[in-house]
Design a protein around this motif. Structure first.
Motif, mmCIF file in Angstrom:
data_model
loop_
_atom_site.group_PDB
_atom_site.id
_atom_site.type_symbol
_atom_site.label_atom_id
_atom_site.label_comp_id
_atom_site.label_asym_id
_atom_site.label_seq_id
_atom_site.Cartn_x
_atom_site.Cartn_y
_atom_site.Cartn_z
ATOM 1 N N GLN A 1 0.859 -1.179 0.000
ATOM 2 C CA GLN A 1 0.000 0.000 0.000
ATOM 3 C C GLN A 1 0.898 1.232 0.000
ATOM 4 O O GLN A 1 2.051 1.194 0.427
ATOM 5 C CB GLN A 1 -0.914 -0.009 1.231
ATOM 6 N N GLU A 2 0.362 2.352 -0.429
ATOM 7 C CA GLU A 2 1.170 3.565 -0.559
ATOM 8 C C GLU A 2 1.765 4.030 0.764
ATOM 9 O O GLU A 2 2.962 4.341 0.827
ATOM 10 C CB GLU A 2 0.336 4.673 -1.200
ATOM 11 N N PRO A 3 0.989 4.067 1.851
ATOM 12 C CA PRO A 3 1.618 4.491 3.123
ATOM 13 C C PRO A 3 2.718 3.540 3.580
ATOM 14 O O PRO A 3 3.745 3.981 4.104
ATOM 15 C CB PRO A 3 0.461 4.494 4.117
ATOM 16 N N ASP A 4 2.508 2.239 3.362
ATOM 17 C CA ASP A 4 3.549 1.284 3.746
ATOM 18 C C ASP A 4 4.810 1.481 2.914
ATOM 19 O O ASP A 4 5.919 1.376 3.424
ATOM 20 C CB ASP A 4 3.044 -0.154 3.564
ATOM 21 N N ALA A 5 4.623 1.772 1.636
ATOM 22 C CA ALA A 5 5.771 2.008 0.772
ATOM 23 C C ALA A 5 6.530 3.258 1.212
ATOM 24 O O ALA A 5 7.764 3.280 1.231
ATOM 25 C CB ALA A 5 5.319 2.136 -0.675
ATOM 26 N N LEU A 6 5.805 4.313 1.540
ATOM 27 C CA LEU A 6 6.479 5.529 2.004
ATOM 28 C C LEU A 6 7.227 5.268 3.303
ATOM 29 O O LEU A 6 8.351 5.746 3.497
ATOM 30 C CB LEU A 6 5.460 6.652 2.176
ATOM 31 N N ASN A 7 6.603 4.531 4.222
ATOM 32 C CA ASN A 7 7.277 4.206 5.475
ATOM 33 C C ASN A 7 8.512 3.350 5.215
ATOM 34 O O ASN A 7 9.534 3.494 5.893
ATOM 35 C CB ASN A 7 6.327 3.479 6.424
ATOM 36 N N PHE A 8 8.412 2.448 4.254
ATOM 37 C CA PHE A 8 9.564 1.613 3.934
ATOM 38 C C PHE A 8 10.713 2.462 3.418
ATOM 39 O O PHE A 8 11.867 2.257 3.781
ATOM 40 C CB PHE A 8 9.176 0.561 2.887
ATOM 41 N N LEU A 9 10.388 3.438 2.553
ATOM 42 C CA LEU A 9 11.445 4.282 2.014
ATOM 43 C C LEU A 9 12.004 5.232 3.070
ATOM 44 O O LEU A 9 13.175 5.569 3.048
ATOM 45 C CB LEU A 9 10.918 5.072 0.815
#
Length: 138
Positions: free
Chosen positions: A50-58
């Motif tokens: 999901q987009e928030p998870d991807a941002l948190n990952f980055l």
């Protein structure tokens, strides 16, 4: 006249029957399509974040922070696999070139042996060679 009425009634009943069947298959295909979309979304959920998870990952790891051990291991495995493939390719190329050189040498030796045999046949029978070629060097 009766056969026209019978033909008209049979055509109308066929049209009604086909329209009902078409609606039924559309509804059935619609439920299947929805189920297929759910299955597809489930597969995408496993592959994509999901987009928030991807941002948190980055954001989780900065440029200077250490990589996780799993990431380092994965990179090392990829490098080792690439090195192994490169090594196999180089070894295969070397074997091919060695085989080619060996074949060339064998062909050259065969040609020179044939030339020597022809010379010996021309210059004598080989049992008693001429004096100059039979000298012992002291």
């Amino acid at each position: 006249m009766a056969w026209r009425q019978l033909f008209l009634i049979s055509c109308l009943s066929a049209v009604v029957l086909l329209s009902i069947l078409r609606e039924g298959t559309a509804v059935a295909a619609g439920t299947r399509r929805l189920a297929g979309q759910e299955v597809q979304e489930g597969a995408e959920g496993k592959i994509f974040m999901q987009e928030p998870d991807a941002l948190n990952f980055l954001k989780k790891r900065g440029k200077r922070s250490l990589k996780p051990r799993e990431e380092v291991n994965a990179e090392n495995r990829q490098k080792l696999q690439a090195d192994e493939l490169r090594r196999e390719h180089i070894e295969e190329q070397r074997n091919e070139s060695e085989n080619f050189a060996e074949e060339q040498n064998d062909e050259q030796e065969e040609r020179s042996r044939e030339a020597i045999e022809q010379w010996r046949e021309w210059h004598g029978d080989g049992l008693f060679p001429p004096y100059l070629y039979n000298r012992h060097h002291v």
